[in-house]
Motif scaffolding. Structure first.
Motif, PDB file in Angstrom:
ATOM      1  N   LYS A 268     -54.415  32.159  15.542  1.00  0.00           N
ATOM      2  CA  LYS A 268     -55.680  33.290  15.331  1.00  0.00           C
ATOM      3  C   LYS A 268     -55.660  33.378  13.958  1.00  0.00           C
ATOM      4  CE  LYS A 268     -55.665  35.323  19.793  1.00  0.00           C
ATOM      5  NZ  LYS A 268     -55.536  36.397  20.659  1.00  0.00           N
ATOM      6  N   TYR A 272     -59.035  32.349  11.783  1.00  0.00           N
ATOM      7  CA  TYR A 272     -59.786  33.305  10.987  1.00  0.00           C
ATOM      8  C   TYR A 272     -59.863  32.754   9.421  1.00  0.00           C
ATOM      9  CZ  TYR A 272     -59.018  36.245  15.139  1.00  0.00           C
ATOM     10  OH  TYR A 272     -59.167  36.777  16.389  1.00  0.00           O
ATOM     11  N   ALA A 275     -62.330  30.091   9.100  1.00  0.00           N
ATOM     12  CA  ALA A 275     -63.639  30.507   9.326  1.00  0.00           C
ATOM     13  C   ALA A 275     -64.283  31.195   7.896  1.00  0.00           C
ATOM     14  CB  ALA A 275     -63.613  31.594  10.317  1.00  0.00           C
ATOM     15  N   ARG A 280     -68.114  31.790   7.632  1.00  0.00           N
ATOM     16  CA  ARG A 280     -68.507  32.134   8.823  1.00  0.00           C
ATOM     17  C   ARG A 280     -67.599  33.331   9.230  1.00  0.00           C
ATOM     18  NH1 ARG A 280     -68.357  26.384  11.777  1.00  0.00           N
ATOM     19  NH2 ARG A 280     -69.564  24.945  10.244  1.00  0.00           N
ATOM     20  N   GLU A 283     -65.177  36.115  14.491  1.00  0.00           N
ATOM     21  CA  GLU A 283     -65.326  36.147  15.996  1.00  0.00           C
ATOM     22  C   GLU A 283     -66.141  34.794  16.392  1.00  0.00           C
ATOM     23  OE1 GLU A 283     -64.833  37.995  19.366  1.00  0.00           O
ATOM     24  OE2 GLU A 283     -64.610  38.640  17.529  1.00  0.00           O
ATOM     25  N   GLY A 284     -65.527  34.257  17.470  1.00  0.00           N
ATOM     26  CA  GLY A 284     -65.804  33.230  18.110  1.00  0.00           C
ATOM     27  C   GLY A 284     -65.695  31.785  17.585  1.00  0.00           C
ATOM     28  N   PHE A 285     -65.010  31.810  16.576  1.00  0.00           N
ATOM     29  CA  PHE A 285     -64.885  30.611  15.708  1.00  0.00           C
ATOM     30  C   PHE A 285     -63.594  29.805  16.100  1.00  0.00           C
ATOM     31  CE2 PHE A 285     -62.623  28.124  12.383  1.00  0.00           C
ATOM     32  CZ  PHE A 285     -63.924  27.106  12.023  1.00  0.00           C
ATOM     33  N   ASP A 286     -63.955  28.495  16.564  1.00  0.00           N
ATOM     34  CA  ASP A 286     -62.777  27.525  17.031  1.00  0.00           C
ATOM     35  C   ASP A 286     -62.915  26.119  16.518  1.00  0.00           C
ATOM     36  OD1 ASP A 286     -60.424  27.291  18.606  1.00  0.00           O
ATOM     37  OD2 ASP A 286     -61.475  27.109  20.602  1.00  0.00           O
TER      38      ASP A 286
END
Length: 522
Positions: A268, A272, A275, A280, A283-286
């Motif tokens: 994680k 982050y 991102a 970006r 939150e929600g980035f993958d």
């Protein structure tokens, strides 16, 4: 092993001092370049051979997802946006420094209406009559009076004023040169930020994939430990094994399960960070990829660039900063000389606007000003000393950047070679450890081997598998480091703007953009 001789890289400060004292024109820092390139960096590429690496070096890893992210970073990374803004700031500053080289013209138009009362005193007298005869005299009387007149009038004027500073001693040109080199340095700095961002995106992406693969290996190890636990539980139930064996295996399973949350949190954290690099919200980035299996270390191109110092934007940035420092020394020295300014004014003046541009109403003036500092409490001397000290500092910075460039490449080459050999050996170790654990688990099931042997072989396998993933990651990141050390396909241009490498040996010029020559330069 790449070697260089420090004695040949040494910059003589006293020689620079003599050069800067000899004339007002900026000395050529080309003499400061490390022309004696280590032998391995002087390998000439074959004719028409493509430049290595290419500017899209990340595509060599064979990951469309990484290529897409690198493209997104080019447009959305906030550090790159800030660097681009700094280039705009430097560009505007160079315009400010260039403006005094031209005359300053101002125009004005005035219109006035005035009224007032003017008082006038009038003196008058009358003569008397004289007597008759010899010696007759007469007297006269005098009188005074006051009159007043009311005046109402308009005045109109149009004026053009001009001033020009004669840059006889080159101060303004030196300040402009300093601003131009600062602009060039900021453009190189922008390319340094871009290259650093590209490399960081790649290494962070690889971190995510490696951590995910380590999580998968940990979970596979837990599944294997649970199989052993089930066998142990059955043996305890049947009275073949003791509760000690059962407790040991339970502890083994729990210890392995405890490693998973740590790795998942690291995933994680890296997601982050990736991102943020792409501009970006986290939150929600993958990312889609789950491991390093689809990536292969790119083949390293043969030979090394013979002009490495012109392939590194950080070295070019340091050199441009040195040019700017030289110009600042010139400006500080020129400030000791008189400043001469020419002024002129021409215009029309009339009491009626329709008569404003009649030739009879034309007025003009010319003037000049010479300003020489007599006493300033040591201000100019201190500013000159500051400029010279800054120049010495930047000489050291430039030398460090140049020497570090060779060191970075050598370290990266050494790392890629060493890690490739480690990967080969640990891959063989993993294969042997897998076979040993398979046999130990089978023998334990059949009652031939004890639990301790199974635990040992399992731990050996898990450690080797985890180590192999980390070595693969290090090898891939070492290649990224090599791309970065070689400049990422960037080549130096005279004004610092980005350039696409040609499809052959690089031939570029490191000469700076020269500002308009002052009279002292001619």
């Amino acid at each position: 092993m790449i070697r260089f001789r420090p004695a040949l890289l040494k910059v003589t400060v006293s020689a620079l001092a003599l050069a800067t004292a000899g004339c007002i024109h900026t000395p050529n820092p080309a003499g400061l370049k490390l022309s004696d390139v280590p032998a391995q960096f002087d390998t000439k590429a074959p004719p028409n051979a493509p430049v290595w690496p290419s500017v899209t070096w990340w595509s060599n890893f064979g990951s469309p997802e990484l290529t897409e992210m690198e493209g997104a970073a080019q447009t959305d990374n906030l550090d790159m946006a800030a660097a681009a803004a700094r280039v705009l700031e430097a560009d505007a500053s160079s315009g400010v420094a260039r403006a005094p080289l031209f005359p300053n013209l101002t125009g004005s138009f005035t219109g006035e209406r005035g009224s007032g009362r003017i008082s006038t005193t009038v003196t008058s007298g009358t003569g008397g009559t004289g007597g008759t005869g010899t010696g007759g005299t007469g007297t006269g009387g005098t009188g005074t009076g006051t009159t007043s007149t009311t005046i109402v009038g308009n005045t109109f004027g149009a004026t053009l004023d001009a001033s020009y500073a004669l840059d006889l001693f080159g101060e303004l040109h030196a300040q402009y040169r300093a601003a131009v080199e600062t602009l060039r340095s900021s453009r190189y700095a922008q390319q340094t930020v871009a290259l650093t961002t590209e490399a960081t995106v790649a290494t962070t992406y690889l971190d995510v994939l490696a951590l995910r693969e380590r999580v998968t290996i940990a979970k596979q190890n837990i599944a294997a430990a649970q199989r052993i636990l089930a066998i142990t539980q059955a043996k305890v139930t049947n009275g073949v094994s003791s509760n000690l064996d059962l407790a040991q295996q339970k502890a083994q399973v729990e210890a392995q399960e405890a490693t998973v949350p740590v790795l998942e949190q690291q995933v994680k954290t890296e997601l982050y960070a990736l991102a943020v690099l792409l501009g970006r919200p986290p939150e929600g980035f993958d990312v889609k990829a789950q491991n390093l299996n689809g990536l292969a270390p790119p083949i390293i191109g043969p030979g090394l660039p013979s002009e490495l110092l012109r392939r590194r934007p950080d070295v070019a940035e340091a050199e441009a900063a040195l040019y700017s420092a030289h110009a600042n020394v010139d400006a500080a020295r020129a400030a000791f000389f008189p400043q001469i300014t020419l002024t002129g004014s021409a215009g029309q003046s009339a009491n009626k606007i329709q008569h404003l541009f009649n030739s009879s109403n034309f007025v003009w003036s010319l003037g000049g000003e010479l300003l020489q500092t007599i006493f300033d409490g040591g201000l100019l001397s201190s500013e000159s000393d500051l400029a010279k000290a800054t120049q010495l500092e930047l000489i050291a910075d430039y030398r460090k950047s140049a020497i570090s460039a060779f060191s970075d490449v050598e370290n990266s080459l050494g790392n890629t070679s060493s890690l490739a050999e480690q990967e080969r050996l640990v891959t063989a170790e993993v294969a042997d450890a897998q076979e040993a654990f398979r046999i130990a688990e089978l023998q334990y099931r059949e009652g031939v081997a004890d639990l301790l042997l199974v635990l040992q072989t399992q731990q050996t396998l898990f450690t080797a598998q985890d180590e192999l993933v980390q070595i693969k990651l290090s090898r891939l990141q070492a290649v990224v480091g090599l791309y970065q050390a070689l400049g990422g396909g960037w080549i130096e241009t005279a004004d610092g703007t980005p350039a696409t490498p040609p499809s052959g040996p690089i031939e570029t010029s490191a000469d700076p953009v020269e500002p308009p020559a002052s009279k002292a330069d001619q």
